[in-house]
Design a protein around this motif. Sequence first.
Motif, short mmCIF file in Angstrom:
data_model
loop_
_atom_site.label_atom_id
_atom_site.label_comp_id
_atom_site.label_asym_id
_atom_site.label_seq_id
_atom_site.Cartn_x
_atom_site.Cartn_y
_atom_site.Cartn_z
N ALA A 121 0.84 -1.19 0.00
CA ALA A 121 0.00 0.00 0.00
C ALA A 121 0.88 1.25 0.00
CB ALA A 121 -0.90 0.00 1.23
N LYS A 122 0.43 2.28 -0.71
CA LYS A 122 1.18 3.53 -0.75
C LYS A 122 1.14 4.20 0.63
CE LYS A 122 1.52 7.93 -3.21
NZ LYS A 122 0.97 8.77 -4.29
N PRO A 123 2.31 4.66 1.14
CA PRO A 123 2.33 5.30 2.46
C PRO A 123 1.46 6.56 2.50
CG PRO A 123 4.55 4.81 1.68
CD PRO A 123 3.63 4.59 0.52
N VAL A 124 0.84 6.81 3.64
CA VAL A 124 0.01 8.00 3.83
C VAL A 124 0.92 9.20 4.04
CG1 VAL A 124 -1.77 9.07 5.27
CG2 VAL A 124 -1.81 6.60 4.85
N ALA A 125 0.56 10.33 3.43
CA ALA A 125 1.39 11.54 3.54
C ALA A 125 1.12 12.24 4.87
CB ALA A 125 1.09 12.47 2.37
N ASP A 126 1.43 11.56 5.98
CA ASP A 126 1.24 12.16 7.30
C ASP A 126 2.53 12.84 7.74
OD1 ASP A 126 2.89 10.03 7.89
OD2 ASP A 126 1.32 8.86 8.88
N THR A 127 2.50 13.40 8.94
CA THR A 127 3.65 14.16 9.45
C THR A 127 4.89 13.28 9.57
OG1 THR A 127 2.12 15.52 10.75
CG2 THR A 127 4.46 15.63 11.34
N GLU A 128 4.71 12.04 10.04
CA GLU A 128 5.85 11.12 10.22
C GLU A 128 6.50 10.78 8.88
OE1 GLU A 128 6.86 6.69 12.07
OE2 GLU A 128 4.81 7.46 12.11
N THR A 129 5.68 10.50 7.86
CA THR A 129 6.21 10.16 6.53
C THR A 129 6.96 11.34 5.94
OG1 THR A 129 4.40 8.60 6.12
CG2 THR A 129 5.60 9.40 4.20
N LEU A 130 6.36 12.54 6.05
CA LEU A 130 7.01 13.75 5.51
C LEU A 130 8.35 14.01 6.20
CD1 LEU A 130 3.88 16.09 5.19
CD2 LEU A 130 5.17 15.03 3.33
N ALA A 131 8.39 13.78 7.51
CA ALA A 131 9.63 13.99 8.27
C ALA A 131 10.71 13.01 7.83
CB ALA A 131 9.36 13.84 9.76
N LYS A 132 10.33 11.74 7.60
CA LYS A 132 11.30 10.74 7.14
C LYS A 132 11.84 11.09 5.76
CE LYS A 132 9.65 6.76 9.78
NZ LYS A 132 8.97 5.45 9.74
N MET A 133 10.94 11.53 4.86
CA MET A 133 11.38 11.89 3.53
C MET A 133 12.32 13.10 3.56
SD MET A 133 10.39 9.61 1.51
CE MET A 133 11.35 10.44 0.26
N GLU A 134 12.02 14.03 4.43
CA GLU A 134 12.88 15.22 4.54
C GLU A 134 14.26 14.83 5.07
OE1 GLU A 134 14.44 18.84 4.29
OE2 GLU A 134 12.52 18.18 3.44
N SER A 135 14.30 13.90 6.04
CA SER A 135 15.60 13.47 6.59
C SER A 135 16.41 12.70 5.54
CB SER A 135 15.39 12.61 7.84
OG SER A 135 14.81 11.36 7.49
N ILE A 136 15.72 11.92 4.69
CA ILE A 136 16.41 11.19 3.61
C ILE A 136 16.99 12.16 2.60
CG2 ILE A 136 16.07 9.60 1.66
CD1 ILE A 136 13.81 8.27 3.40
N ARG A 137 16.18 13.15 2.19
CA ARG A 137 16.66 14.15 1.22
C ARG A 137 17.85 14.92 1.78
NH1 ARG A 137 10.91 15.20 0.48
NH2 ARG A 137 10.22 14.39 -1.54
N ARG A 138 17.77 15.31 3.05
CA ARG A 138 18.85 16.05 3.68
C ARG A 138 20.13 15.20 3.71
NH1 ARG A 138 16.15 17.60 7.60
NH2 ARG A 138 16.75 16.05 9.17
N TYR A 139 19.96 13.93 4.05
CA TYR A 139 21.12 13.03 4.09
C TYR A 139 21.74 12.88 2.71
CZ TYR A 139 24.06 9.02 5.15
OH TYR A 139 25.16 8.20 5.31
N MET A 140 20.93 12.76 1.68
CA MET A 140 21.44 12.62 0.32
C MET A 140 22.25 13.85 -0.09
SD MET A 140 20.48 9.61 -0.89
CE MET A 140 20.57 9.72 -2.67
N LEU A 141 21.77 15.03 0.28
CA LEU A 141 22.46 16.27 -0.10
C LEU A 141 23.73 16.50 0.71
CD1 LEU A 141 19.35 18.61 -0.48
CD2 LEU A 141 20.81 17.76 -2.32
N GLU A 142 23.68 16.19 1.99
CA GLU A 142 24.81 16.50 2.87
C GLU A 142 25.91 15.44 2.80
OE1 GLU A 142 23.15 16.99 6.75
OE2 GLU A 142 22.10 18.87 6.25
N ASN A 143 25.54 14.17 2.70
CA ASN A 143 26.53 13.09 2.75
C ASN A 143 26.86 12.47 1.38
OD1 ASN A 143 26.88 12.54 5.86
ND2 ASN A 143 24.69 12.87 5.51
N GLU A 144 26.03 12.75 0.38
CA GLU A 144 26.26 12.30 -0.99
C GLU A 144 26.59 10.80 -1.11
OE1 GLU A 144 29.37 14.96 -2.31
OE2 GLU A 144 27.89 16.49 -2.87
N PRO A 145 25.75 9.94 -0.55
CA PRO A 145 26.00 8.49 -0.64
C PRO A 145 25.90 7.97 -2.09
CG PRO A 145 23.80 8.87 0.20
CD PRO A 145 24.48 10.22 0.16
N TYR A 146 25.22 8.74 -2.95
CA TYR A 146 25.02 8.34 -4.35
C TYR A 146 26.32 8.31 -5.15
CZ TYR A 146 25.03 13.46 -4.64
OH TYR A 146 25.35 14.79 -4.52
#
Length: 372
Positions: free
Chosen positions: A253-278
């Motif tokens: 099932a597609k995750p619900v766009a609640d506060t917890e999901t948005l916070a996790k996505m924001e932390s992932i994006r921040r990590y990608m930009l700051e640590n550049e694991p890609y």
Amino acid sequence: MTGLNLISVFAIIAVTISLILAVFLLTVKTKHKLSNVLLATFILINGMDLSMLFTGQWLQHYPGLLVFLITVSLLNNPIFYLYALSICYSDFKLKPKHLLHAIPFVLINLELIPRFYVAGFTEKIFMLGSYVTIPELRWITITGHVQFTGYIIGIFLLLRKYRKIYLENYADPKIITYRWLFQLALVDTIVHGIVLIKDILKLSSSEDTFDRLQLVVGINAVFILCWFVFKALYNPGLFRGVSFQLRPLKDQAKPVADTETLAKMESIRRYMLENEPYLDASLTVQELARQVKIPAKELSILINLYLGQHFFDFVNEYRVKKAMQLLREDLKKERTVQEIFFEVGFNSKSSFNTAFKKYAAITPKQYRNHPI
């Protein structure tokens, strides 16, 4: 040189290459030992079939052995399918249940025991001479073609599933396993089509056209086996498989766009930009999950279902953005485009160009000359 002699020459060349390639696969040091053994077996069985083009007359003196060797071809398609499983799944192992694939081979040989194997030499020769009227020998050919159809469909379905799982879990844009197996299955299908026509002509006694197609099969075999050799030499690290434990996410099932999901996505994006694991060309969803401290399955669901992107595209978007930044900063063009795409995590020019154009709508060279 007559057509018959040419057939023998090409068959001898093909069988020689088969033996060399099989020895290479069985002796080379690799972590993909099972895959190599299965591929070597597949090649040897094909080589054995081709060898009958120049050993057929000698084998006529041993009709029981000749027919048994013909029935061995019924193991070829199952072995090809097991080979496909072994390179698609890194944790694939042979199990007793896989012996079920040998049922057609066993049944036909059991059927041949009372009617052929225990018969006298003269009777066996007569039966071979009346090939078209012997049900068992006809069934070997018919079963082989039916079997091929089932297994080749199974392989293409397996490839579709493998590609989906790979894109959901890996960021390496060079899906060598998929391309190799797809090419191999496609070539095998084309060659089998020629063999099917050849066998139809054999059953209908059109000997002249049958002999010409025998020559075509022999020539194709030589070129295909040479292609195998070049693949083995240029890709000694073949292949990268996925785990049997991984499943496509289509039923999640597609995750619900609640506060917890948005916070996790924001932390992932921040990590990608700051640590550049890609920048790691071999980055997987499991490795990124370990770094961001989120369960791998949850991370995969967030990226693939919430964002609507494969992990493959998610990571490559960051790589392209980084490449655009480097191309903008490198005004004096001190680094080549190749140096830049290696630096941002790509491992081939074609995959970099494809991803760059998909995101920026222009090529890296055009962007360098006229940065947006």
